[in-house]
Scaffold this motif. Sequence first.
Motif, PDB file in Angstrom:
ATOM      1  N   MET A  20       1.070  -0.994  -0.204  1.00  0.00           N
ATOM      2  CA  MET A  20       0.133   0.081   0.119  1.00  0.00           C
ATOM      3  C   MET A  20       0.819   1.010   0.114  1.00  0.00           C
ATOM      4  N   SER A  21       0.788   2.330  -1.278  1.00  0.00           N
ATOM      5  CA  SER A  21       1.950   3.151  -1.088  1.00  0.00           C
ATOM      6  C   SER A  21       0.639   4.403   0.371  1.00  0.00           C
ATOM      7  N   THR A  22       2.009   5.468   0.688  1.00  0.00           N
ATOM      8  CA  THR A  22       1.596   6.195   1.264  1.00  0.00           C
ATOM      9  C   THR A  22       0.806   6.902   0.989  1.00  0.00           C
ATOM     10  N   LYS A  23       0.333   7.579  -0.301  1.00  0.00           N
ATOM     11  CA  LYS A  23      -0.836   8.534  -0.699  1.00  0.00           C
ATOM     12  C   LYS A  23      -2.546   7.599   0.079  1.00  0.00           C
ATOM     13  N   GLU A  24      -2.117   6.289  -0.245  1.00  0.00           N
ATOM     14  CA  GLU A  24      -3.349   5.581  -0.696  1.00  0.00           C
ATOM     15  C   GLU A  24      -3.427   4.901   1.088  1.00  0.00           C
ATOM     16  N   LYS A  25      -2.772   4.731   2.318  1.00  0.00           N
ATOM     17  CA  LYS A  25      -2.498   5.105   3.672  1.00  0.00           C
ATOM     18  C   LYS A  25      -3.082   6.016   4.102  1.00  0.00           C
ATOM     19  N   THR A  26      -2.675   7.847   3.908  1.00  0.00           N
ATOM     20  CA  THR A  26      -3.249   8.675   4.216  1.00  0.00           C
ATOM     21  C   THR A  26      -4.579   8.783   3.944  1.00  0.00           C
ATOM     22  N   SER A  27      -4.715   8.660   2.439  1.00  0.00           N
ATOM     23  CA  SER A  27      -5.879   8.548   2.186  1.00  0.00           C
ATOM     24  C   SER A  27      -7.406   7.370   2.788  1.00  0.00           C
ATOM     25  N   GLN A  28      -7.189   6.526   3.604  1.00  0.00           N
ATOM     26  CA  GLN A  28      -8.176   5.640   4.326  1.00  0.00           C
ATOM     27  C   GLN A  28      -8.286   6.119   6.011  1.00  0.00           C
ATOM     28  N   GLU A  29      -7.046   6.986   6.403  1.00  0.00           N
ATOM     29  CA  GLU A  29      -6.640   8.007   7.319  1.00  0.00           C
ATOM     30  C   GLU A  29      -7.444   8.495   7.432  1.00  0.00           C
ATOM     31  N   LEU A  30      -7.395   9.095   6.844  1.00  0.00           N
ATOM     32  CA  LEU A  30      -8.584  10.558   6.213  1.00  0.00           C
ATOM     33  C   LEU A  30     -10.038  10.256   6.240  1.00  0.00           C
ATOM     34  N   LEU A  31     -10.099   9.485   5.260  1.00  0.00           N
ATOM     35  CA  LEU A  31     -11.691   8.167   5.878  1.00  0.00           C
ATOM     36  C   LEU A  31     -12.170   8.251   6.913  1.00  0.00           C
ATOM     37  N   LEU A  32     -11.166   7.258   7.873  1.00  0.00           N
ATOM     38  CA  LEU A  32     -10.916   6.474   9.327  1.00  0.00           C
ATOM     39  C   LEU A  32     -11.261   8.193  10.068  1.00  0.00           C
ATOM     40  N   LYS A  33     -10.861   8.956  10.860  1.00  0.00           N
ATOM     41  CA  LYS A  33     -11.171   9.785  10.612  1.00  0.00           C
ATOM     42  C   LYS A  33     -12.867  10.711  10.488  1.00  0.00           C
ATOM     43  N   GLU A  34     -12.474  10.964   9.418  1.00  0.00           N
ATOM     44  CA  GLU A  34     -13.788  11.524   9.481  1.00  0.00           C
ATOM     45  C   GLU A  34     -14.868  11.077   9.355  1.00  0.00           C
ATOM     46  N   GLU A  35     -15.226   9.273   9.903  1.00  0.00           N
ATOM     47  CA  GLU A  35     -16.439   8.125  10.149  1.00  0.00           C
ATOM     48  C   GLU A  35     -16.079   8.734  11.066  1.00  0.00           C
ATOM     49  N   VAL A  36     -15.429   8.622  12.168  1.00  0.00           N
ATOM     50  CA  VAL A  36     -15.128   8.856  13.680  1.00  0.00           C
ATOM     51  C   VAL A  36     -15.456   9.736  13.506  1.00  0.00           C
ATOM     52  N   LYS A  37     -15.716  11.519  12.550  1.00  0.00           N
ATOM     53  CA  LYS A  37     -16.432  12.320  13.281  1.00  0.00           C
ATOM     54  C   LYS A  37     -17.537  12.734  13.140  1.00  0.00           C
TER      55      LYS A  37
END
Length: 91
Positions: A1-18
């Motif tokens: 998994m690329s760094t960009k994909e990982k960052t995108s997944q982390e942002l989606l997860l943070k957005e879901e939590v919010k």
Amino acid sequence: MSTKEKTSQELLLKEEVKTQNEIVLYNDDVNTFDHVIETLIHACEHTAEQAEQCSLIVHYKGKCTVKTGLYDDLKPRCSVLLEAGLSAEIV
């Protein structure tokens, strides 16, 4: 998994939590256990056991999260609780 994909997944997860909110029910000296339990079953789709446990937590701790979810789902549920004379808010 690329760094960009990982960052995108982390942002989606943070957005879901919010987007998750909670209905917090507060203790009062007015409503009976039966009324609180019946209202939680109706408004929050609790089982009788869940509603009883929440009512006991509210009684002894002063408050309890009774439902978690999206704001648009929680708003009408919280309104039902308030209309029934319970003390609740969405946080």
